[in-house]
Scaffold this active site. Sequence first.
Site, PDB file in Angstrom:
ATOM      1  N   LYS A 154       4.936  -6.459   2.338  1.00 44.54           N
ATOM      2  CA  LYS A 154       5.705  -7.506   1.717  1.00 44.54           C
ATOM      3  C   LYS A 154       5.093  -6.241   0.070  1.00 44.54           C
ATOM      4  CE  LYS A 154       4.026  -9.434  -1.865  1.00 44.54           C
ATOM      5  NZ  LYS A 154       4.346  -9.456  -3.042  1.00 44.54           N
ATOM      6  N   GLU A 211      -6.160   0.495  -2.029  1.00 42.93           N
ATOM      7  CA  GLU A 211      -6.260   2.072  -3.107  1.00 42.93           C
ATOM      8  C   GLU A 211      -5.876   0.700  -4.449  1.00 42.93           C
ATOM      9  OE1 GLU A 211      -6.159   5.002  -3.032  1.00 42.93           O
ATOM     10  OE2 GLU A 211      -5.364   5.464  -1.103  1.00 42.93           O
ATOM     11  N   CYS A 246      -2.219   4.459 -11.674  1.00 42.45           N
ATOM     12  CA  CYS A 246      -3.386   4.419 -11.558  1.00 42.45           C
ATOM     13  C   CYS A 246      -4.534   5.231 -11.609  1.00 42.45           C
ATOM     14  CB  CYS A 246      -3.548   4.106  -9.996  1.00 42.45           C
ATOM     15  SG  CYS A 246      -2.899   4.826  -8.564  1.00 42.45           S
ATOM     16  N   GLU A 265      -8.728  -1.084 -17.679  1.00 44.12           N
ATOM     17  CA  GLU A 265      -7.274  -0.526 -17.288  1.00 44.12           C
ATOM     18  C   GLU A 265      -6.908  -0.873 -18.128  1.00 44.12           C
ATOM     19  OE1 GLU A 265      -6.337  -1.443 -13.249  1.00 44.12           O
ATOM     20  OE2 GLU A 265      -5.566   0.795 -13.255  1.00 44.12           O
TER      21      GLU A 265
HETATM   22  P1  NAP Z   1      -1.834  -6.128  -8.444  1.00 45.29           P
HETATM   23  O1  NAP Z   1      -0.923  -7.167  -9.131  1.00 45.29           O
HETATM   24  O2  NAP Z   1      -2.742  -6.273  -8.077  1.00 45.29           O
HETATM   25  O3  NAP Z   1       0.221  -6.507  -7.160  1.00 45.29           O
HETATM   26  C1  NAP Z   1      -0.293  -5.340  -6.100  1.00 45.29           C
HETATM   27  C2  NAP Z   1       0.286  -6.245  -5.013  1.00 45.29           C
HETATM   28  O4  NAP Z   1      -0.796  -7.530  -4.675  1.00 45.29           O
HETATM   29  C3  NAP Z   1       1.885  -7.099  -5.637  1.00 45.29           C
HETATM   30  O5  NAP Z   1       2.516  -6.479  -4.446  1.00 45.29           O
HETATM   31  C4  NAP Z   1       1.973  -8.864  -5.592  1.00 45.29           C
HETATM   32  O6  NAP Z   1       2.177  -9.024  -4.828  1.00 45.29           O
HETATM   33  C5  NAP Z   1       0.835  -8.629  -4.793  1.00 45.29           C
HETATM   34  N1  NAP Z   1      -0.918 -10.067  -4.575  1.00 45.29           N
HETATM   35  C6  NAP Z   1      -0.154 -10.078  -5.909  1.00 45.29           C
HETATM   36  N2  NAP Z   1      -1.913 -11.223  -5.812  1.00 45.29           N
HETATM   37  C7  NAP Z   1      -1.709 -11.697  -4.460  1.00 45.29           C
HETATM   38  C8  NAP Z   1      -3.524 -12.307  -3.728  1.00 45.29           C
HETATM   39  N3  NAP Z   1      -3.693 -12.928  -4.807  1.00 45.29           N
HETATM   40  N4  NAP Z   1      -2.842 -11.743  -2.480  1.00 45.29           N
HETATM   41  C9  NAP Z   1      -2.571 -10.781  -1.971  1.00 45.29           C
HETATM   42  N5  NAP Z   1      -1.278 -10.159  -2.643  1.00 45.29           N
HETATM   43  C10 NAP Z   1      -1.258 -10.070  -3.960  1.00 45.29           C
HETATM   44  O7  NAP Z   1      -1.277  -4.693  -8.913  1.00 45.29           O
HETATM   45  P2  NAP Z   1      -0.321  -5.007  -9.868  1.00 45.29           P
HETATM   46  O8  NAP Z   1       0.068  -4.746 -11.717  1.00 45.29           O
HETATM   47  O9  NAP Z   1       1.084  -4.368  -9.093  1.00 45.29           O
HETATM   48  O10 NAP Z   1      -0.862  -2.492 -10.310  1.00 45.29           O
HETATM   49  C11 NAP Z   1      -1.126  -2.626 -10.802  1.00 45.29           C
HETATM   50  C12 NAP Z   1      -2.749  -1.851  -9.979  1.00 45.29           C
HETATM   51  O11 NAP Z   1      -2.380  -1.313  -9.029  1.00 45.29           O
HETATM   52  C13 NAP Z   1      -3.499  -1.237 -11.526  1.00 45.29           C
HETATM   53  O12 NAP Z   1      -4.684  -1.650 -10.952  1.00 45.29           O
HETATM   54  C14 NAP Z   1      -3.169   0.276 -10.145  1.00 45.29           C
HETATM   55  O13 NAP Z   1      -4.907   0.581 -10.634  1.00 45.29           O
HETATM   56  C15 NAP Z   1      -3.585  -0.121  -8.759  1.00 45.29           C
HETATM   57  N6  NAP Z   1      -2.647   0.977  -8.408  1.00 45.29           N
HETATM   58  C16 NAP Z   1      -3.373   2.004  -7.195  1.00 45.29           C
HETATM   59  C17 NAP Z   1      -3.133   2.586  -6.683  1.00 45.29           C
HETATM   60  C18 NAP Z   1      -4.371   3.949  -5.894  1.00 45.29           C
HETATM   61  O14 NAP Z   1      -3.448   4.107  -5.162  1.00 45.29           O
HETATM   62  N7  NAP Z   1      -5.431   3.411  -6.190  1.00 45.29           N
HETATM   63  C19 NAP Z   1      -1.706   3.122  -6.947  1.00 45.29           C
HETATM   64  C20 NAP Z   1      -0.797   2.537  -7.511  1.00 45.29           C
HETATM   65  C21 NAP Z   1      -1.835   1.387  -8.245  1.00 45.29           C
HETATM   66  P3  NAP Z   1       3.566 -10.450  -6.632  1.00 45.29           P
HETATM   67  O15 NAP Z   1       4.009  -9.453  -6.925  1.00 45.29           O
HETATM   68  O16 NAP Z   1       4.112 -11.572  -5.641  1.00 45.29           O
HETATM   69  O17 NAP Z   1       2.643 -10.422  -7.495  1.00 45.29           O
END
Ligand code: NAP
Length: 463
Positions: free
Chosen positions: A157, A232, A266, A366
Amino acid sequence: MINTFQVKNPATGKNMSTVTCNSPEEIKQCLQKGHDAFKTWKKTTAHKRSHLLLKWSNLIQKHKMDIAKIITEENGKPLAESISEVDYATSYIDWYAEEAKRIYGRVIPTHDEGKRLIVSKHPIGLVAAITPWNFPAAMMTRKAAPALATGCTFIIKPAEETPLTTIRLIELAHEAGIPADVIQFVNGEGKSVGEIFTGSDLIRKITFTGSTPVGKSLIKASADTVKSVTMELGGHAPVIITKDADIDMAVTQTIITKFRNAGQTCVCANRIIVHESIINEFSRKLVDKAKQLVVGNGLDKNTDIGPIINEVSYKKIVHHINDAIEKGATVLTGANYEVDNENKTFFIHPTVLTDVTDNMKIMYEETFGPVVPLITFKELDEAIEIANNTPYGLAAYFFTNNYKVGNYLFDNLDYGIIGWNDGAPSAAHVPFGGMKESGLGREGGIEGIEPYLETKYLSIGNL
Ligand code: NAP
């Protein structure tokens, strides 16, 4: 549950596509198909799987410019960064296509003459991935490639902001000959799809890249069916510049790690911790370079910094800047914004703040934007304490030409990825992942395939 959502270009606000969400029933049917396909895919030889992965990678490369354009249009990053992302994405497929042929078991020397002891590795089953918008190609292949290489089936997804890249990559996987049910995508709201994934006993592993709060909720929800999880999660990367650093190189590398993807990665530098004896020279040179960065639409070839992905993220970044200013920070450059409220586009100019103190939000949350907070230190241990004073432990960077100082920093920083005089340490053949609340497990390298494998042990007696 919503029925459709629009994918918008964050640089223009234009609608690129309307995507239909899958119903819970459709998602469950996909899970059943993925589960059934596992029975045959796991028996496909490693050499055949490897060959199909390479075909997939070649097809992506053939369509590189089109895919890069999709990434820029749905994510906003400059086209040159999108092209690099496609290369980075295929590097994972290439690496794991080779690793597919190197999944070895072992024979353990026996304690009993009449026995033979054998260990073998097996794919874990159907894997479900949830990915973020900031690297829509690479975050997907970093998970799909090792999963398919081992013989697992895969369903993803993607983020609602950037599903089009994922959809295109999966079309190409099918065109390469990977069976349709072996790699699938579904679309929908994260929370609803996440609940179906974690609640299903057909899925044996959840692999997630995204924010720490969502990661924690997925870990909890996966407990009922005891799924394997790879997480991650978020980061809050420190950069330590010691008094014996090459300042010009440190400035160049800090710009690379800070402003890539408009600061929305990230592993982006979030806290720049500079020795007090060099702060003036470092900040002057950093500000000079930051001012040269061009903000605009990622499709314009001069653009260095694209838009912020959405209004929520934009507001958070501005809030962090204002909170720092209210608490005494000085703006050396930036803190200016281009906002089109009608089309919902948000641009932030590279911002450098000094006189930063540890009570400012920017120091403990962050930010995920193009903002550099500068703080100073006197003694090395003070810098290490500031760097480690966070629940995050993903990436850290330091700049020093002193071998002893470098080794001391490496030993004492609690981070999974460390760049020494290097602002871009990531690659397909190295382990990527965080300590503490930045994650569980690693992706990339030989470490990145093990989470998709089960270990079986066989004891043959009475020989
Ligand atoms: P996010 O809000 O956690 O969303 C990531 C994914 O999770 C999206 O596909 C989102 O779907 C889904 N999601 C949201 N709420 C959910 C829930 N309750 N249950 C299951 N899935 C859910 O993060 P983001 O804003 O897209 O990305 C930024 C974050 O990712 C930052 O904290 C960054 O540091 C982290 N990141 C980490 C890495 C790493 O390798 N460690 C790499 C890249 C990014 P929807 O789009 O439908 O909301």
